[in-house]
Design a protein around this motif. Structure first.
Motif, short mmCIF file in Angstrom:
data_model
loop_
_atom_site.label_atom_id
_atom_site.label_comp_id
_atom_site.label_asym_id
_atom_site.label_seq_id
_atom_site.Cartn_x
_atom_site.Cartn_y
_atom_site.Cartn_z
N PHE A 1 0.86 -1.19 0.00
CA PHE A 1 0.00 0.00 0.00
C PHE A 1 0.89 1.23 0.00
CE2 PHE A 1 -1.98 3.40 2.58
CZ PHE A 1 -3.03 3.72 1.73
N ALA B 1 0.75 5.08 0.57
CA ALA B 1 -0.10 6.14 1.11
C ALA B 1 0.15 7.45 0.37
CB ALA B 1 0.20 6.33 2.60
N PRO C 1 -4.10 6.99 5.26
CA PRO C 1 -4.75 5.68 5.39
C PRO C 1 -6.06 5.53 4.62
CG PRO C 1 -4.39 6.76 7.54
CD PRO C 1 -4.22 7.77 6.49
N TYR D 1 -6.36 2.43 2.52
CA TYR D 1 -5.70 1.23 3.05
C TYR D 1 -6.69 0.09 3.19
CZ TYR D 1 -3.08 -1.82 6.19
OH TYR D 1 -2.45 -2.90 6.74
N PHE E 1 3.01 -1.16 4.34
CA PHE E 1 2.43 0.19 4.36
C PHE E 1 3.58 1.16 4.07
CE2 PHE E 1 -1.24 2.68 6.11
CZ PHE E 1 -0.69 3.94 5.99
N LYS F 1 -10.48 3.04 9.57
CA LYS F 1 -10.04 1.65 9.44
C LYS F 1 -10.24 0.95 10.79
CE LYS F 1 -9.04 2.87 5.39
NZ LYS F 1 -9.92 2.50 4.30
#
Length: 487
Positions: free
Chosen positions: A282, A284, A290, A293, A299, A333
Motif C-alpha cells: 500500500f 499512502a 490511510p 488502506y 504500508f 479503518k
C-alpha cells in the motif's frame, strides 16, 4: 505423390514455412505404409515418434513436434466426428531453408497420398496453431486439457500453454458465436467473487486480464464489496496474530536529502518482500494517508507530509505490538496491523513528529514516536552510488534536540528543546544498497518468523552446506532455512 515436384526453396526459390500442420483421421487407410495397429491404437507418442523419424529421413531437421488426438469434436448436427490426429512440425531454426521441407515433401515422407500438410497463412504465428490443439481460442468447440497434448520434441506444451493462457482466454471471449447473456455474466460474476474472497484474485489481476475485466465491469458493485469484506477479514486476522505475539510490526525510517537513495531502498525492500512472500503493498498519499488502506501487509509512505495523519493515529499505526483503529478522512479503518511500515522522508522522526497535528504539547514526549521505529537508515551518495548507515533504535543516555519552530506571522524561527531517551544504537555504516537491503530483510524475517523469510545468514549457510555436500561433506543437523525455524 503424383506430378512433378514443385520448385524447392533456396536462393532462387521461395522461403519454406517455419512450421506446418497436419490433420489426419486415425484409420489405417489414411496412413499407407504405417503399422495399422499403431494407427488404430491412437497412441500419439508412438505416432509422433514415427512421424519425426520419417521427417528426419527425408532431410528435415525439426526443432519441435506436438501431437494431439481429438475424439470429442462434433459436427454441425451434433454428431461426433471421427477420431483424428493433429500434428505441428516446427522446422529448423533460422531464416534459411536449411533443414526445412516443403509441405509436399512432408506429405510424401509421411506417406500421405493427398495434400494433408499445410503451411500457415501469411503472418500466422506458431502460438496460434498450438492453441488450436486444445481449442483454447475456440470456446464453441470442445475444450481439451493441455496435458493431453504430447510433446515429441521442443518446448513442453504445458509451459507454452501457461505462458499464453491469458492471451488465449482474451481471444476466446471475442470469438464466441453468441453474445453472453446477463444471466451468464452474473454467474461469471459469482465465480469471480468467490475467487476474490478466497484470495486467488486481486485488483491488479482484474486490470491485467481482459476476461476478468469484462466480468468485473458487469459485476462491479458485488466484486468491490467482496474486496472490502476480504480486506476486513485479512486485517482482523493479522491483528489477532499480532496480539498473540506471532509477529511484531517493523518500522523502517529512511532519511536523507533528495536523490540520495532512500526511496530506492524502500521500494527495493517492498518489491523483494512482495516477491518472496506475496505481501501486498500500500502506497499512502502525502495527505490522508490511510484513506485507501485495505489491509496490505506493507504500508509505504514516500515523502509524506507531517499532516499525513493525526498524532494518535500515527503512534497507533507504528506500535510494534498493537493493532487498533486508525482515523481516515472518509472511512475509519477498524483495525490495522501491517507487517512492515516503510517511511522515506528527508528528516528524522524527531523533526518530522514534532509537527504532526494533534500532538497536545511539547509534554507529549517524542520518545513515544522514536521508540516505535525499528530501524533508522540514512542515505547518501558516494561517487554517485547510494550508501547507507543502518541503526537500530533503542534506549540511550538522555540527550537534547533543538527544533526550529517557525514564528507567527513570518517572525524569526525560535528554537524548541526536546529531551529524548531513545535514539540510534548498533549502527552499521557505509553499507551498499545490497547490504542495506539484506539488513532490512533480516530484521523483518526475525520479527515475522511465521512468514518463512530466509535471512542472509541462513542463505549463506545453505550455500556453504551445498558446496560442502558437493565435496562429500555433510553437516548434521542440516541448517534451518527459515527465520525462527530452529527456535
Amino acid at each position: 505423390m503424383s506430378g512433378s515436384p514443385r520448385k524447392s526453396g533456396g536462393p532462387s526459390g521461395r522461403k519454406r514455412p517455419a512450421y506446418v500442420t497436419f490433420t489426419q483421421q486415425l484409420k489405417p487407410e489414411f496412413w499407407p505404409g504405417w503399422d495399422p495397429a499403431l494407427i488404430l491404437s491412437g497412441d500419439m507418442r508412438g505416432i509422433g515418434e514415427e512421424a519425426l523419424s520419417r521427417y528426419g529421413a527425408a532431410g528435415g531437421d525439426a526443432q519441435g513436434l506436438w501431437m494431439m488426438k481429438h475424439s470429442k469434436d462434433r459436427l454441425a448436427d451434433g454428431s461426433l466426428k471421427d477420431e483424428h490426429a493433429h500434428g505441428i512440425f516446427q522446422q529448423s531454426e533460422g531464416r534459411t531453408n536449411e533443414g526445412k521441407l516443403e509441405c509436399w515433401e512432408i506429405d510424401q515422407a509421411l506417406g500421405f497420398t493427398t495434400s494433408v500438410v499445410r503451411a500457415p497463412s501469411r503472418g500466422g504465428r506458431l502460438e496460434n496453431a498450438l492453441s488450436y490443439l486444445i481449442h483454447a481460442k475456440d470456446p464453441d468447440k470442445f475444450q481439451y486439457a493441455p496435458d493431453e497434448v504430447v510433446t515429441i520434441r521442443g518446448r513442453d506444451y504445458l509451459a507454452v500453454e501457461a505462458e499464453n493462457r491469458r492471451a488465449w482466454a482474451r481471444r476466446a471471449v471475442t470469438a464466441r458465436n453468441a453474445p453472453v447473456s446477463m444471466k451468464e455474466w452474473a454467474e461469471l460474476g459469482d465465480a469471480l467473487i468467490q475467487k476474490v474472497l478466497d484470495g486467488e484474485v486481486d485488483e491488479l489481476d482484474l486490470l491485467r486480464d481482459k476476461t476478468l475485466m469484462d466480468i468485473y465491469t458487469r459485476n462491479e458493485p458485488k466484486v468491490n464489496l467482496a474486496f472490502k469484506v476480504r480486506a476486513k477479514s485479512d486485517m482482523l486476522f493479522e491483528v489477532e496474530k499480532l496480539r498473540a505475539g506471532t509477529f511484531k510490526k517493523t518500522t523502517v525510517w529512511a532519511l536523507g536529502a533528495s536523490n540520495q537513495g532512500k526511496s530506492y531502498l524502500v521500494e527495493s525492500v517492498a518489491a523483494e518482500l512482495s516477491a518472496r512472500t506475496g505481501w501486498r503493498i500500500f502506497r499512502a498519499t502525502a495527505k490522508n494517508g490511510p484513506d485507501a488502506y485495505n489491509g496490505e501487509q506493507i504500508f509505504m509512505m514516500n515523502e509524506p507530509s507531517s499532516r499525513v495523519m493525526e498524532w494518535a493515529d500515527f503512534l497507533q499505526l507504528l506500535d510494534p505490538q498493537q493493532g487498533g483503529p486508525i482515523s481516515a478522512r472518509y472511512y475509519n479503518k477498524p483495525d490495522a496491523a501491517p507487517r512492515l511500515i516503510l517511511i522515506a522522508v528527508s528528516v528524522d522522526p524527531v523533526e518530522f513528529g514534532f509537527f504532526i497535528p494533534g500532538k497536545r504539547s511539547v509534554d507529549d514526549s517524542m520518545d513515544q514516536l522514536v521508540r516505535r521505529v525499528t530501524l533508522s537508515i540514512e542515505a547518501r551518495k558516494i561517487e554517485g552510488e547510494p550508501h547507507y548507515s543502518v541503526s537500530r533504535i533503542g534506549e540511550v543516555d538522555p540527550y537534547g534536540r533543538s527544533i526550529r519552530v517557525p514564528g507567527r506571522d513570518g517572525s524569526t524561527p525560535r528554537p524548541e528543546l526536546v529531551i529524548l531517551g531513545y535514539g540510534n544504537t548498533d549502527t552499521m555504516a557505509n553499507l551498499t544498497h545490497a547490504e542495506a537491503l539484506d539488513a532490512v530483510l533480516d530484521t523483518v524475517a526475525l520479527r515475522s518468523p511465521d512468514a518463512g523469510i530466509v535471512t542472509s545468514a541462513q542463505r549463506h549457510l545453505a550455500e556453504v552446506t551445498a558446496t560442502l555436500a558437493s565435496r562429500g561433506i555433510v553437516l548434521n543437523p542440516a541448517p534451518a532455512l527459515v527465520a525462527g525455524a530452529a527456535a
